[in-house]
Enzyme design. Structure first.
Site, PDB file in Angstrom:
ATOM      1  N   CYS A 194       0.825  -1.220   0.000  1.00 30.93           N
ATOM      2  CA  CYS A 194       0.000   0.000   0.000  1.00 30.93           C
ATOM      3  C   CYS A 194       0.855   1.264   0.000  1.00 30.93           C
ATOM      4  CB  CYS A 194      -0.952  -0.003   1.201  1.00 30.93           C
ATOM      5  SG  CYS A 194      -0.134  -0.280   2.789  1.00 30.93           S
ATOM      6  N   HIS A 287      -2.808   7.011   2.590  1.00 28.42           N
ATOM      7  CA  HIS A 287      -1.353   7.137   2.723  1.00 28.42           C
ATOM      8  C   HIS A 287      -0.869   8.311   1.874  1.00 28.42           C
ATOM      9  CE1 HIS A 287      -1.342   3.558   4.952  1.00 28.42           C
ATOM     10  NE2 HIS A 287      -0.734   2.715   4.129  1.00 28.42           N
TER      11      HIS A 287
END
Length: 395
Positions: A194, A287
């Protein structure tokens, strides 16, 4: 990529027919056929965890896939899914009564039964890497394709790690893997970590300028650790400057994404050096990365922005149910991208980029962001599975 066809109907003017147009037409026909056909039966390994629940939420009403099996560890096996997630339900995920009433199977003991009951499985397990590596290979050898969110098999040289818009051609390694495993239809394909899902796509349009050095600092949401503020109150008003294993993944996985297939192996890119620092920050989802890049062939900020805005995704990734209409979104505002404003762009499947400018030590620097449990986890894996189905690797 263009050939000329002369003396066609309507006169003898030459007409250029693009192979790209033919590819798009073929994929539209395949997608329409898949939309009409009986759905693929899908199993989810690790269904009770945060990523597993996100898979379930995203697969509800999917046009091609239907959840047939939910599996987890022995602690959850034999319970209904409702009972198994009693104390760890994520209110963001909508789960139907039909799914809540399914009995959870044991990922290990029931492997043969699961493999025989589905067309392929998604792996969202979060346990010992050696155990997951062995388990995924077991399912593949049971002739059940595995689309994995886990890192255990990412660096195996004949297992493709794919961001569909970028390195779809790595699918071509699958026959070599099947030969090694001695399978007819079983194989493993993985999505990348990720933490790289925002900055690798943002840098990829600049690849032809020969990237030489990358410095990246990532600021990663607590859902990436399978946590919420309710289960991890220590993260409120806090930053942790270490995430186990993340810096190694951030520095190594892009090199495989940008690698090439040679003699039945994916050979990592050897021309790029990456260094990273990864922080856990008090954000629920999303993120962010601060990126600095140096190039052998210099590029101005204006050229870089133009290349990002005009980037064309790999054709295999287009027109799929989970494909974003626009993959990369560049913002001119100095205060974008922002987590709250931009993490759900393109239903969580888009990449947000901003503040691209010249740097005094590197050539350029910028900020980018993506949704870590959608694009960076379940959504990215579902998109990969869609592409593998349309390309005929899963049948």
């Amino acid at each position: 990529m263009i050939r000329e066809v002369k003396n066609i109907k309507g006169g003898d003017k030459s007409r250029k027919i693009s192979k790209l147009t033919k590819y798009k037409f073929r994929n539209k026909k395949l997608s329409r056929a898949l939309n009409k056909m009986k759905k693929f039966k899908v199993g989810i390994l690790g269904a009770t965890g945060m990523v597993g629940q996100k898979f379930i939420s995203l697969l509800e009403n999917h046009p091609w896939f239907e959840i047939n099996i939910l599996a987890a560890s022995s602690k959850s096996a034999e319970k209904t899914f409702r009972e198994a997630i009693k104390n760890k339900t994520n209110p963001k995920n909508k789960i139907s009564e039909k799914i809540l009433n399914l009995k959870v199977l044991d990922v290990c003991k029931d492997a043969k039964k699961i493999a025989d009951s589905v067309d392929f499985v998604f792996c969202a397990l979060n346990t010992n890497k050696d155990d997951i590596k062995l388990l995924e290979e077991t399912y593949a050898k049971l002739e059940c394709p595995v689309i994995s969110n886990n890192s255990a098999n990412r660096m195996v040289s004949d297992i493709p790690m794919i961001i569909p818009e970028i390195n779809a051609h790595h699918m071509e390694i699958i026959p070599y893997q099947k030969n090694r495993l001695k399978t007819k239809r079983g194989f493993i394909a993985v999505k990348s970590n990720c933490s790289i899902q925002c900055y690798v796509p943002a840098l990829h349009p600049l690849f032809e300028n020969s990237i030489s050095d990358i410095l990246v600092c990532t600021y990663q949401a607590i859902s990436g650790a399978g946590k919420s503020f309710e289960t991890w109150p220590e993260m409120v008003d806090n930053i942790i400057p270490f995430i186990s294993g993340e810096e190694e993944k951030s520095e190594q996985e892009p090199l495989k994404i940008w690698g090439q297939i040679e003699n039945g192996e994916i050979i990592n890119n050897k021309d790029i050096c990456i260094t990273s620092q990864c922080f856990r920050v008090p954000v629920s989802d999303g993120h962010t990365a601060a990126v600095f890049a140096k190039f052998k062939n210099k590029i101005s900020p204006e050229e870089a922005i133009q290349k990002i805005e005009n980037f064309k995704c790999s054709q295999q990734s287009l027109g799929l149910p989970s494909s974003p209409k626009k993959f990369l979104h560049y913002f001119d505002e100095n205060d974008r991208p922002q987590i709250k404003l931009d993490r759900n762009i393109e239903n969580g499947m888009g990449i947000s980029i901003g503040r691209l400018r010249e740097d005094s030590q590197y050539d350029i620097k910028f900020v980018c962001m993506s949704h870590n449990t959608i694009r960076g986890a379940a959504g990215g894996a579902i998109l990969l599975a869609e592409m593998l189905c349309r390309e005929g690797y899963i049948q």
